[in-house]
Motif scaffolding. Structure first.
Motif, short mmCIF file in Angstrom:
data_model
loop_
_atom_site.label_atom_id
_atom_site.label_comp_id
_atom_site.label_asym_id
_atom_site.label_seq_id
_atom_site.Cartn_x
_atom_site.Cartn_y
_atom_site.Cartn_z
N SER A 60 47.12 -42.01 24.15
CA SER A 60 47.29 -40.88 23.30
C SER A 60 48.92 -40.61 22.97
O SER A 60 49.52 -40.98 24.17
CB SER A 60 46.98 -39.59 24.06
OG SER A 60 47.44 -39.46 25.23
N HIS A 63 50.01 -35.17 18.71
CA HIS A 63 49.05 -34.57 18.47
C HIS A 63 49.30 -34.02 16.64
O HIS A 63 50.17 -34.33 16.18
CB HIS A 63 49.05 -33.10 19.03
CG HIS A 63 49.01 -33.08 20.53
ND1 HIS A 63 47.56 -33.19 21.30
CD2 HIS A 63 49.77 -33.10 21.71
CE1 HIS A 63 47.70 -33.33 22.59
NE2 HIS A 63 48.84 -33.44 22.71
N TYR A 83 44.16 -28.02 17.18
CA TYR A 83 44.98 -29.28 17.31
C TYR A 83 44.11 -30.42 17.96
O TYR A 83 42.90 -29.98 18.17
CB TYR A 83 46.19 -29.30 18.22
CG TYR A 83 45.79 -28.96 19.75
CD1 TYR A 83 45.67 -29.96 20.81
CD2 TYR A 83 45.49 -27.69 20.51
CE1 TYR A 83 45.24 -29.70 21.86
CE2 TYR A 83 45.27 -27.41 21.69
CZ TYR A 83 45.05 -28.42 22.46
OH TYR A 83 44.86 -28.18 23.88
N THR A 85 44.38 -34.78 19.01
CA THR A 85 45.16 -36.03 19.70
C THR A 85 45.36 -37.09 18.80
O THR A 85 44.49 -37.48 18.34
CB THR A 85 44.41 -36.18 21.04
OG1 THR A 85 44.24 -35.27 22.02
CG2 THR A 85 45.32 -37.32 21.61
N ASN A 162 38.00 -34.12 17.63
CA ASN A 162 39.33 -34.38 17.87
C ASN A 162 40.09 -33.61 16.54
O ASN A 162 41.19 -34.46 16.32
CB ASN A 162 39.68 -35.78 18.03
CG ASN A 162 41.01 -36.24 18.45
OD1 ASN A 162 41.73 -35.31 19.15
ND2 ASN A 162 41.45 -37.49 18.40
N THR A 165 40.93 -36.23 13.11
CA THR A 165 42.03 -36.92 13.19
C THR A 165 41.44 -38.49 12.59
O THR A 165 40.59 -38.92 13.28
CB THR A 165 42.53 -37.18 14.90
OG1 THR A 165 43.20 -36.18 15.26
CG2 THR A 165 43.73 -38.31 14.74
N LEU A 216 51.87 -24.98 19.19
CA LEU A 216 51.06 -26.12 19.89
C LEU A 216 51.69 -26.11 21.38
O LEU A 216 50.73 -26.11 22.31
CB LEU A 216 51.22 -27.45 19.39
CG LEU A 216 50.89 -28.51 20.21
CD1 LEU A 216 49.34 -28.65 20.22
CD2 LEU A 216 51.45 -29.74 19.48
N ILE A 233 54.09 -35.36 16.19
CA ILE A 233 53.52 -34.15 15.96
C ILE A 233 53.33 -34.04 14.46
O ILE A 233 54.19 -33.78 13.81
CB ILE A 233 54.20 -32.94 16.62
CG1 ILE A 233 54.51 -33.37 18.01
CG2 ILE A 233 53.25 -31.73 16.42
CD1 ILE A 233 53.14 -33.55 19.16
#
Length: 264
Positions: A60, A63, A83, A85, A162, A165, A216, A233
């Motif tokens: 990771s 975000h 949010y 990852t 997630n 994403t 966040l 981010i």
């Protein structure tokens, strides 16, 4: 009716989502079978992220923030953003080329991307975030492991998946010298094959994308986590999502520059 889930089988739900990643066969919404709290949904997301990193070896590295406008929050009955990852293999730096067939049901969202240049303190506020970040032009490509997902999913589905994403494209150029008021006034122009398809302003993102990142940091602080040097981010879209198609996209952000995405 979905059943109330008191003991969430995080491993099982995460395993289902991971399998989609491998076989490219979307599944039904988790909300059709279970009713999860926001906290339980984030537990599933964290398990998914951990297992994905173990399986792929890609760690990771940041975000993405979703639902940064009142309109999108209202659409999904949410009171705040959500949010997900980002991983080493979901972040692409500089003008990028991707295959549409490598995705499931992707959308496109132009966003300012923050690259953290120095560890932030826990719960860092706007001024610290600005002082310790490079802001760059970006394009997020949300994608979901659920079938026929947008805009039909529930909040728990978004979080478990997630934050839907897919990929994030970030310019290899950026600025670390902007004032808060300057960020708020940044204008986006998005084109597809040279034709304008939308314009928007940074103020669409919680009034200011820096405020989105501050949200966040507060959420992560609840888990004693903070944003670290090198993290990326994706702060929230300037426009309503559009379906991703083939061709050349260019997101031009005043004060920040451009980033291009070519889709084959």
């Amino acid at each position: 009716m979905p059943e109330q889930t008191k003991q969430v089988d995080k491993e099982e739900l995460a395993a289902q989502l991971l399998e989609v990643q491998e076989i490219k066969q979307p599944i039904k919404f988790i909300s059709q079978q279970h009713h999860l709290t926001v906290e339980q949904a984030y537990e599933v997301q964290e398990t998914f992220a951990k297992r994905r990193a173990e399986k792929t070896g890609k760690q990771s590295n940041g975000h993405k923030i979703s639902m940064t406008s009142p309109a999108t929050q209202a659409l999904f009955g949410a009171k705040e953003p959500a949010y997900g990852t980002l991983f080493e293999d979901t972040i692409h730096t500089g003008d990028t080329e991707i295959e549409l067939a490598s995705m499931l049901s992707p959308l496109l969202e132009p966003e300012i991307v923050f690259v953290i240049k120095e560890d932030l303190s826990i719960g860092a506020e706007e001024e610290e975030i600005l002082a310790k970040s490079i802001l760059s032009a970006g394009i997020e490509i949300p994608d979901s492991r659920f079938a026929d997902w947008f805009p039909k999913f529930q909040l728990m589905d978004l979080i478990c998946d997630n934050g839907v994403t897919g990929k994030v494209v970030v310019s290899d150029k950026g600025r670390g010298d902007l004032a808060l008021e300057e960020v708020e006034r940044i204008k986006l122009t998005l084109t597809h094959d040279g034709k304008e398809v939308g314009t928007g302003f940074a103020s669409e993102v919680m009034g200011n994308p820096v405020t989105s990142v501050a949200w966040l940091t507060e959420k992560l602080a609840e888990k004693n986590l903070f944003l670290k040097k090198g993290m990326v981010i994706s702060s929230g879209t300037f426009l309503s999502p559009i379906p991703l198609g083939k061709g050349q996209y260019e997101a031009d952000f005043s004060l920040l520059g451009k980033v291009k995405l070519h889709v084959n």
